[in-house]
Scaffold this active site. Structure first.
Site, PDB file in Angstrom:
ATOM      1  N   ASP A  43       0.846  -1.200   0.000  1.00 47.73           N
ATOM      2  CA  ASP A  43       0.000   0.000   0.000  1.00 47.73           C
ATOM      3  C   ASP A  43       0.882   1.250   0.000  1.00 47.73           C
ATOM      4  O   ASP A  43       0.550   2.257  -0.624  1.00 47.73           O
ATOM      5  CB  ASP A  43      -0.915  -0.010   1.234  1.00 47.73           C
ATOM      6  CG  ASP A  43      -2.213   0.741   1.018  1.00 47.73           C
ATOM      7  OD1 ASP A  43      -2.315   1.495   0.039  1.00 47.73           O
ATOM      8  OD2 ASP A  43      -3.143   0.594   1.843  1.00 47.73           O
ATOM      9  N   HIS A  65      -6.484   4.420   6.964  1.00 42.87           N
ATOM     10  CA  HIS A  65      -5.563   5.463   6.520  1.00 42.87           C
ATOM     11  C   HIS A  65      -5.704   6.628   7.497  1.00 42.87           C
ATOM     12  O   HIS A  65      -6.733   6.777   8.154  1.00 42.87           O
ATOM     13  CB  HIS A  65      -5.871   5.846   5.072  1.00 42.87           C
ATOM     14  CG  HIS A  65      -5.421   4.791   4.096  1.00 42.87           C
ATOM     15  ND1 HIS A  65      -4.245   4.867   3.399  1.00 42.87           N
ATOM     16  CD2 HIS A  65      -5.981   3.601   3.744  1.00 42.87           C
ATOM     17  CE1 HIS A  65      -4.096   3.787   2.639  1.00 42.87           C
ATOM     18  NE2 HIS A  65      -5.133   2.991   2.830  1.00 42.87           N
ATOM     19  N   CYS A  67      -3.513   5.629  -1.987  1.00 47.61           N
ATOM     20  CA  CYS A  67      -4.045   4.781  -3.045  1.00 47.61           C
ATOM     21  C   CYS A  67      -4.052   5.599  -4.318  1.00 47.61           C
ATOM     22  O   CYS A  67      -4.584   6.708  -4.343  1.00 47.61           O
ATOM     23  CB  CYS A  67      -5.450   4.293  -2.725  1.00 47.61           C
ATOM     24  SG  CYS A  67      -6.147   3.288  -4.043  1.00 47.61           S
ATOM     25  N   ASN A  70      -1.215   5.041   5.414  1.00 47.16           N
ATOM     26  CA  ASN A  70      -1.872   4.179   6.400  1.00 47.16           C
ATOM     27  C   ASN A  70      -1.470   4.593   7.811  1.00 47.16           C
ATOM     28  O   ASN A  70      -0.500   5.314   8.009  1.00 47.16           O
ATOM     29  CB  ASN A  70      -1.417   2.725   6.206  1.00 47.16           C
ATOM     30  CG  ASN A  70      -1.842   2.150   4.890  1.00 47.16           C
ATOM     31  OD1 ASN A  70      -1.191   2.351   3.874  1.00 47.16           O
ATOM     32  ND2 ASN A  70      -2.940   1.429   4.885  1.00 47.16           N
TER      33      ASN A  70
END
Ligand code: HMG
Ligand code: MG
Length: 300
Positions: free
Chosen positions: A15, A210, A241, A250
């Site tokens: 991520d 997040h 993202c 995150n």
């Protein structure tokens, strides 16, 4: 009271690095994963086998897995696969743990998967079936569980229905994605209640916050209080993202570990070694980590 132990599901290599403007060299990614494992993180998501045209940052997925060898394989080294092509690529390398990733909203299903909420299940079905038939561990993510940048509020029942369908595909674990970081603790409780009403047990649930609004730690602790035992986080707070505007990093793994160790909860993580890893990574990326704990402990 607090549980004895919480499992951290580390997403920084996936991520985090999927959202970097520049492509991080594969040797740097491999070293990042090695350092995180050496710091005691047990579950480390390695990469994604997605279309390289959609996510060029992770186009080196096969190279990364090969270069890590055994370190990248096993139940605790999941990779993302959206479709059978992704699954084939992962299976060719000996991967035994995969994650599918659906959306609770139409806009994000279109932007992230070029699909619809309904059609995404058709894409995931054969992936999940083959994964289960082959004895793989299967995670199902659901994105936009707490809000969507284009659609605004997302009704809890709409999210819970998508979660039920994703879980019905045979997933061992469901990860609730707050893709843009808008969740608050009360909202976490309402969603977990709706999932419980649909027969999804808390011990199969992970949460994925997040930190856009600075609520990720509070939300994670609330989820733990309500029985969740797997928390997604990324070393140094890397992330975002590429297909969701206003998604920042995150929850930083270090922020989570600091809180949990303070509560007497075991994580297996050597916080000093993890901070050193994130400092090293921030040097590779050329900018400081947004994590408060990394800043405090590294004297940055
Ligand atoms: P599409 O364009 O509709 O797919 O994309 P397609 O089947 O028409 O294929 C297009 C091209 O991609 C073809 O190549 C395929 O072969 C190739 P071409 O013939 O044009 O050269 N292709 C692939 N190549 C390698 N591996 C594959 C693969 N699949 C197709 N697996 C698709 C549909 C789903 C493929 C695309 O939309 C995609 O890859 N999306 C992934 C986007 C993504 O990775 N997003 C980030 C992860 S989700 C996230 O971050 C949220 C999360 O953190 C939780 C949260 O925070 O909420 C998990
Ligand atoms: Mg995410």
């Amino acid at each position: 009271g607090a549980p004895d132990r919480v499992t951290i599901y580390e997403v920084g290599a996936r991520d985090g690095l999927q959202n970097e403007k520049s492509v991080v060299p594969v040797e740097v990614k491999a070293e990042f994963v090695r350092r995180m494992l050496a710091a005691g993180l047990e579950t480390v998501e390695i990469t994604s086998f997605v279309s390289p045209r959609w996510v060029p940052q992770l186009a080196d997925a096969a190279e990364l897995v090969s270069s890590l060898g055994e370190l990248a394989l096993g139940t605790h080294r999941p990779v993302l696969v959206p479709n059978e092509k992704g699954l084939d690529r992962a299976l060719d390398l000996g991967v035994s743990s995969v994650a599918i990733f659906g959306s609770a909203t139409e806009t994000f299903a279109a932007r992230n998967l070029n699909s619809t909420v309904l059609d995404q299940f058709t894409m995931f079905e054969p992936v999940a079936k083959r994964a289960k038939d082959d004895g793989l561990w299967l995670r199902a993510y659901v994105s936009m569980c707490f809000g969507d940048p284009w659609e605004g509020d997302v009704p809890v029942d709409q999210v819970a229905d998508v979660c039920r369908r994703m879980t019905d595909l045979g997933a061992d674990q469901l990860s609730l994605g707050d893709t843009i970081g808008v969740a608050t603790p009360g909202h976490v409780g309402r969603l977990l209640e709706a999932l419980d009403a649909r027969g999804i047990a808390t011990d199969r649930i992970a949460v994925h916050f997040h930190d856009t609004y600075g609520q990720a730690l509070a939300n994670s602790l609330e989820a733990i209080r309500l029985g969740v035992r797997t928390i997604d986080a990324s070393a140094g707070g890397l992330g975002g993202c590429p297909y969701a505007k206003s998604a920042t990093g995150n929850l930083a793994t270090e922020d989570l570990v600091w809180a949990l160790h303070g509560m007497g909860v075991e994580t297996g993580v050597d916080l000093g070694a993890l901070v050193a890893t994130s400092v090293w990574m921030s040097e590779q990326l050329g900018r400081p980590s947004p994590s408060r704990v990394v800043k405090a402990l590294s004297g940055e």
